[in-house]
Write a protein that holds these residues in place. Sequence first.
Motif, PDB file in Angstrom:
ATOM      1  N   ALA A  13     -25.694  67.418  59.424  1.00 43.82           N
ATOM      2  CA  ALA A  13     -26.383  66.834  61.005  1.00 43.82           C
ATOM      3  C   ALA A  13     -25.433  66.196  61.968  1.00 43.82           C
ATOM      4  O   ALA A  13     -24.998  66.151  63.229  1.00 43.82           O
ATOM      5  N   VAL A 249     -32.085  67.084  57.614  1.00 45.58           N
ATOM      6  CA  VAL A 249     -31.166  68.170  58.785  1.00 45.58           C
ATOM      7  C   VAL A 249     -31.664  67.694  59.918  1.00 45.58           C
ATOM      8  O   VAL A 249     -30.939  67.969  61.178  1.00 45.58           O
ATOM      9  N   GLN A 250     -32.762  67.755  60.126  1.00 47.64           N
ATOM     10  CA  GLN A 250     -32.965  66.819  61.456  1.00 47.64           C
ATOM     11  C   GLN A 250     -32.789  65.599  61.879  1.00 47.64           C
ATOM     12  O   GLN A 250     -33.347  64.829  63.073  1.00 47.64           O
ATOM     13  N   THR A 251     -31.887  64.641  61.697  1.00 48.49           N
ATOM     14  CA  THR A 251     -31.315  63.929  62.152  1.00 48.49           C
ATOM     15  C   THR A 251     -29.943  64.470  62.719  1.00 48.49           C
ATOM     16  O   THR A 251     -29.301  62.729  63.792  1.00 48.49           O
ATOM     17  N   GLN A 252     -30.110  65.224  63.577  1.00 39.21           N
ATOM     18  CA  GLN A 252     -28.958  66.014  64.257  1.00 39.21           C
ATOM     19  C   GLN A 252     -29.040  65.274  65.259  1.00 39.21           C
ATOM     20  O   GLN A 252     -28.745  64.507  66.252  1.00 39.21           O
TER      21      GLN A 252
END
Length: 291
Positions: A13, A249-252
């Motif tokens: 991320a 992963v969605q913390t990008q």
Amino acid sequence: MTTVGIALALLFAALMGTASIFSRRGLEHARPAFLLLTSLTVAAPVFLALAVVTTDVAAADPGLVALVALSGVVGSVLARGLYFLSIEVVGPGKALSLVAVSPLFVAVLSALFLGEPVTLAVAGGTGVIVLGVAGLSRDSRAEVERRNRSPLVLLTPVGAALLIAVAVVIRKAALNGGIDPILAGAVNMSAAWLVVAPVVVGRWHADLLTIDRRGLRQFTIASVLMALGFVCYFVGLQRTPASVFFPLVQTQPVFAVGLSALFLGGLELVSRRSALAAVVIVVGAVLVTLG
């Protein structure tokens, strides 16, 4: 194993968020198509080398290889192309935030084509994502107006998110069939490069020969970061339960918005509203993924 996987998910991320900053700076000097070609030119050899060293390439199922190749065209050509374009038109922070709605599309497509149920967490996450996107809308419209573009360009990152979801479902079917993740990454990147290279070279041959070196330098740095990020992605996914890995992963977008505020200055409009909306979308994406 899980601890290493968690670290790799967060590193992925962070690397992708950082790569988006270099991408945005490079897009001041060169076309998004050149960024797409550069990213694949860097990533494909890395994954091919890893696949040769770590897998039995000759034993791969041709049907699964073809399926992954299709996911590469959908995900790494069409989706990534739209994502790079969205970085240019709305900025990396808002682009990654809007692309982060892809888990919602994955949940819907999985329910339609893979028979997976729509849970309460998915429904709740959907509502949170919609709230976050609404929070981004004001700054996104302001960004578009500032650049004298049509509001329709805001569909670019949403289209990228939809195509990413389609690619994920195709790739998931191939991985469920037993193809090695590293080999899948190599096939994905190589197939995408074989599609992109002839098109970009044929269409913009003269421009490639005179590409601004500032843009090429920024694109190369971004591409190396993305290649390293995807190595972390595939290795981390091998070591970590998907229910743990994908929410991280969605913390990008959080990384992208924070770095945009610090380093892009006037290149992207980042307000407190955008930062809060990015966090809300991440929370919604996590809920959908957990669902």
